[in-house]
Design an enzyme around this catalytic site. Structure first.
Site, PDB file in Angstrom:
ATOM      1  N   GLU B 150       5.686  -9.167  -4.527  1.00 28.15           N
ATOM      2  CA  GLU B 150       4.521 -10.028  -4.809  1.00 28.15           C
ATOM      3  C   GLU B 150       3.391  -9.751  -3.832  1.00 28.15           C
ATOM      4  OE1 GLU B 150       3.384 -11.918  -7.199  1.00 28.15           O
ATOM      5  OE2 GLU B 150       5.155 -11.084  -8.186  1.00 28.15           O
ATOM      6  N   SER B 236       9.769  10.696   2.055  1.00 23.76           N
ATOM      7  CA  SER B 236       9.528  10.580   0.610  1.00 23.76           C
ATOM      8  C   SER B 236      10.105  11.712  -0.244  1.00 23.76           C
ATOM      9  CB  SER B 236       8.024  10.473   0.333  1.00 23.76           C
ATOM     10  OG  SER B 236       7.453   9.419   1.067  1.00 23.76           O
ATOM     11  N   HIS B 365      10.357   1.309 -10.902  1.00 24.71           N
ATOM     12  CA  HIS B 365      10.621   2.312  -9.870  1.00 24.71           C
ATOM     13  C   HIS B 365       9.982   1.896  -8.548  1.00 24.71           C
ATOM     14  CE1 HIS B 365      10.660   6.042  -7.606  1.00 24.71           C
ATOM     15  NE2 HIS B 365       9.351   6.010  -7.561  1.00 24.71           N
ATOM     16  N   SER B 366       8.712   1.537  -8.625  1.00 23.68           N
ATOM     17  CA  SER B 366       7.993   1.073  -7.434  1.00 23.68           C
ATOM     18  C   SER B 366       6.859   0.198  -7.921  1.00 23.68           C
ATOM     19  CB  SER B 366       7.423   2.260  -6.648  1.00 23.68           C
ATOM     20  OG  SER B 366       6.313   2.813  -7.341  1.00 23.68           O
TER      21      SER B 366
END
Lengths: 377, 477
Positions: B150, B236, B365-366
């Site tokens: 959020e 990453s 996913h993100s």
């Protein structure tokens, strides 16, 4: 890298299946001697405070450096394709027998694996010395080197690092290596903050710089000019010693033209120094950069401010080569001292060619012509 | 044990061909671990050489010589293939090995969907406290995910990745490890770190990249790392941690500490060349490592049906010579048992183990992804409502009489408060000084970086109005 394997085993450059195949070794000697005739190696003398010396060629001095590293550091290991039997260039010969198979071992044929495996070992604090069989085959490992090894310390805020990693790879032209046994990829790695890139010009330098890389707390790429493995012979200190990284060396002092090179090209320019003196009466100052990244700009700037002229030469292609970086820094730092535009003599912007190699190379005649241009500007 | 039974029932040439395909011996090692679904195999050619010693005339090499030379033993009397690269028999039949020669590898589970132990002998018999700890951390992770997700939506942090639906793979595996075992994660393993004791403040500081972040604000959110918790900092690129994990395991083996490495990765990352490198290096170099695949059905939007055509990731294990198990990743107890047994194999026998945990990525996913574009709400709802790992463990706790609605409500309130407080603390902190940009590129601050740092300082001092200096701490010198 299946093609690599096939070439290594069947190509003229190196086809050792067994270390006992003396016929092969003799034939390769002949090849190297024939090629080396075009390259006159001038032996150097080690400083006397480095102790006892013995006659070694460059592969033997590399072997000696790793011998010292394994003897001094029980965490040190050497691994790569075919290293256990001594390596296709014989750099690791005898080390598996001396230190055991768990410290000098073969890996599967997979460069990204070799790089990643080495990083992991180094992260755990072990000294990892990885061999990539040819610099031409380092590219599957590019991601591991660029995105992982180089950034480990930075991205973790110094919690983790792989500074104990050194990756060795033979590079450069030998006369018949063609596209995939000849390349000099130093400029790719010079663009990567976080790693060091080092290239020696001869056996004494090779041992001292390799030991410096192994001891350095940053991941290092150590490119070995493979034509010098057998062609370059000098008396090398047998014990432990290091030469400084990021420190260029003035190999020949002069006053009219500064010439910058690294690896084999230093030997080419050494000849050009003599030619310029004899034929033109021009005095050249020759600098071996030794560490490509992070490079010693100070020594170069100081020299160019004295001579007013700069020639940079390398085997790798012209565009985007490291000579461009040197030239750019020199124009910005030495602008008012320059008597002529900086000259670059490099490989052409083509793949490294096979039968056309004599025309492609930044040989002494092309470099000599560039000196004339610098003087006559 | 279906695959095992099927292999035994199959025609002999099928067995041989299957074994050849998988690069394993046709003799399977029956171990107690088989009860848990492990497939063990005779792996190395040394045993092959020994088996042939008494048969006929042959060219054999003494063990001393073998260290230096090829370990192949030629058996010239038996009509067997002598190729150094295979260990099987000749066949007269031209038959391709097709992927349907055996049923899929079964999914090991302990709890059914209602949280009941299926076989009493598979009950890990964890104490009430241990189960509480797992449950608390699974739900705390879930709560932290909701708030940080959020907060990204409100623009307060730049990015986030939730762990929804995969909580049991994190806590179940972390609980089965020794705290000294080294973790090489991918990016969706925050629960492993939480289980080991990474505090809410540490999570939040990293996501904010504030001055308390151990990573000095250099990486995107969720790229956590902790030296003291043996959790190597996340990066990453996908799969890059895998061959590194093999190397780290080799170093651990040499150190004699009797520890192992666990390497987490996803079904998508398993397609990277690095995954192949890692498996093959770990197997050939006999590394004590657990490869833990979180097969959650999707790599961003790409479903597993477009990621691979074989029987998942587990099917690849035997072909590398690795002991392999597929487990229900939504069953914390099954994951716990699997990793505990895998750890024993890895540490006691110096060999890699592959675990494929089947689960489902309930979240996007993100924060940069909207999964409604490629999968149905019904599908997500099934996993969220019918087969959720947290729900299953809660059922178990309720069945045991350890948990009820009241406790749940009180704990969820407390969890939310704890997360919100840490969140607010992290938000208030300033960023590290701008010169942190230059540190840790190398071990030492090299001259060219000192020079560039000075150039930056000078420029920023000249144009302070163009840079967000108020959010940053002052430079350290």
């Amino acid at each position: 890298m299946a093609v690599c394997g096939a070439l290594v085993r069947s190509g003229r450059l190196s086809r050792p299946i067994s270390g006992r195949n003396s016929a092969f070794i003799d034939s390769r000697f002949a090849v190297v001697k024939r090629l080396a005739s075009a390259l006159s190696y001038v032996p150097e003398t080690a400083p006397s405070d480095f102790g006892e010396t013995t006659k070694m060629n460059l592969f033997q001095s590399i072997n000696s450096a790793m011998d010292v590293a394994l003897a001094n550091d029980p965490t040190a290991v050497i691994f790569g394709e075919d290293v256990a039997f001594g390596g296709v260039f014989r750099c690791t010969i005898g080390l598996a027998d001396k230190y055991g198979k768990d410290r000098v071992f073969n890996t599967p044929l997979c460069e990204q694996g070799i790089a990643g495996f080495g990083i992991g070992m180094a992260v755990m604090g072990a000294t990892a010395i990885a061999e990539i069989q040819f610099a031409d085959y380092i590219f599957p490992a590019f991601d591991q080197i660029v995105n992982e090894a180089a950034k480990y310390r930075y991205r973790s805020g110094n919690l983790f690092d792989c500074g104990r990693l050194t990756m060795r790879a033979p590079c450069g032209a030998v006369g018949h290596g063609a596209l995939y046994h000849s390349q000099s990829p130093e400029a790719f790695f010079a663009h990567v903050p976080g790693i060091k890139v080092v290239i020696p010009r001869g056996p004494i330098q090779a041992k001292g710089l390799l030991l410096a890389c192994i001891k350095d707390d940053n991941p290092c790429i150590f490119l070995e000019p493979k034509i010098l493995y057998r062609a370059a012979v000098e008396h090398v200190p047998v014990g432990d010693f290091s030469l400084p990284l990021s420190s260029a060396e003035v190999v020949v002092e002069g006053k009219d033209v500064t010439m910058v090179a690294w690896g084999t090209q230093v030997q080419v320019l050494r000849e050009v120094c003599n030619m310029a003196q004899e034929k033109l009466g021009v005095s050249c100052e020759l600098i071996d950069l030794r560490t490509i990244m992070p490079w010693d700009s100070e020594t170069v700037i100081k020299s160019v401010n004295k001579t007013g002229r700069l020639l940079v030469a390398h085997e790798a292609p012209l565009t985007g080569g490291f000579a461009a970086e040197v030239a750019s820094t020199v124009q910005s730092e030495c602008f008012l001292h320059l008597e002529a535009p900086v000259e670059r003599v490099c490989g052409y912007d083509t793949p490294f060619p096979h039968i056309f190699e004599p025309f492609y190379m930044p040989d002494k005649w092309r470099c000599f012509e560039a000196v004339k241009k610098l003087i006559n500007y | 044990m279906e695959i095992y039974v099927n292999i035994l029932k199959a025609p002999r040439n099928h067995v041989v061909e299957l074994a050849k395909m998988a690069a394993v011996r046709s003799v399977f090692r029956v171990r107690s671990l088989l009860q848990q679904g492990f497939y063990g195999f005779y792996r190395n050619s040394a045993s092959f050489a020994v088996r042939n010693v008494s048969i006929g005339s042959k060219i054999s090499i003494s063990p001393g010589q073998k260290r230096q030379m090829s370990s192949q033993t030629l058996d010239l009397e038996e009509d067997k293939p002598q190729f150094p690269g295979s260990r099987s028999e000749f066949t007269k039949k031209l038959e391709f090995i097709t992927p349907d020669v055996y049923n899929g590898i079964p999914v090991y589970r302990v709890l059914d969907r209602q949280g009941k132990i299926i076989e009493a002998d598979q009950d890990p018999k964890l104490s009430k406290e241990a189960v509480y700890d797992m449950y608390h951390k699974m739900t705390l992770l879930n709560t932290m995910d909701r708030i940080l997700y959020e907060s990204q939506r409100q623009g307060r942090i730049s990015f986030y990745m939730t762990n929804y639906g995969e909580e049991a793979t994190h806590m179940g595996s972390a609980a089965a490890l020794n705290p000294g075992d080294v973790v090489f994660g991918q990016y969706r393993e925050a629960g492993v770190l939480m289980y080991r004791g990474f505090t809410l403040d540490q999570f939040m500081n990293q996501c904010y990249g504030n001055a308390e972040d151990a990573g000095r604000g250099r990486q995107m959110p969720v790229h956590y790392g902790s030296k003291e918790l043996n959790f190597v900092t996340i990066s990453s690129p996908l799969g890059t941690q895998m061959p590194q994990a093999s190397g780290a395991a080799y170093a651990l083996k040499r150190s004699g500490k009797r520890l192992c490495v666990i390497c987490y990765f996803g079904d998508g990352a398993a397609s990277e060349g690095d995954a192949h490198a890692a498996f093959n290096f770990a197997a050939t170099l006999e590394c004590p490592i657990i490869f833990f695949c979180r097969n959650n059905g999707y790599a961003i939007s790409t479903p597993t049906s477009e990621q691979y055509r074989g029987d998942g990731i587990a099917a690849r294990g035997p072909s590398y010579g690795m002991a392999t198990l597929r487990v229900d990743g939504n069953d914390a107890f099954a994951v716990y048992n699997a990793v505990k047994a895998a750890r024993e194999l890895a540490v006691n026998e110096n060999r890699p183990v592959l675990i494929e945990a089947m689960t489902y990525r309930i979240g996007h996913h993100s924060t940069s992804d909207d999964s409604t574009a490629y999968r149905s709400v019904d599908e997500v709802n099934y996993w969220d409502k019918q087969d959720h790992p947290i729900g299953r463990l809660r059922h178990y706790m309720v069945n045991q009489g350890w948990w009820d609605m009241e406790k749940e409500k009180a704990w969820m309130k407390q969890a939310r408060n704890e997360v919100m407080q840490a969140f607010q603390r992290a938000e208030k902190k300033k960023k590290p000084p701008p010169s942190e940009l230059f540190y840790d590129t190398y071990r030492e601050m090299l001259p060219h970086l000192q020079q560039q740092r000075e150039q930056m300082r000078k420029h920023v001092a000249q144009y302070p109005e163009n840079y967000p200096l108020e959010n940053f701490e002052k430079d350290r010198d």
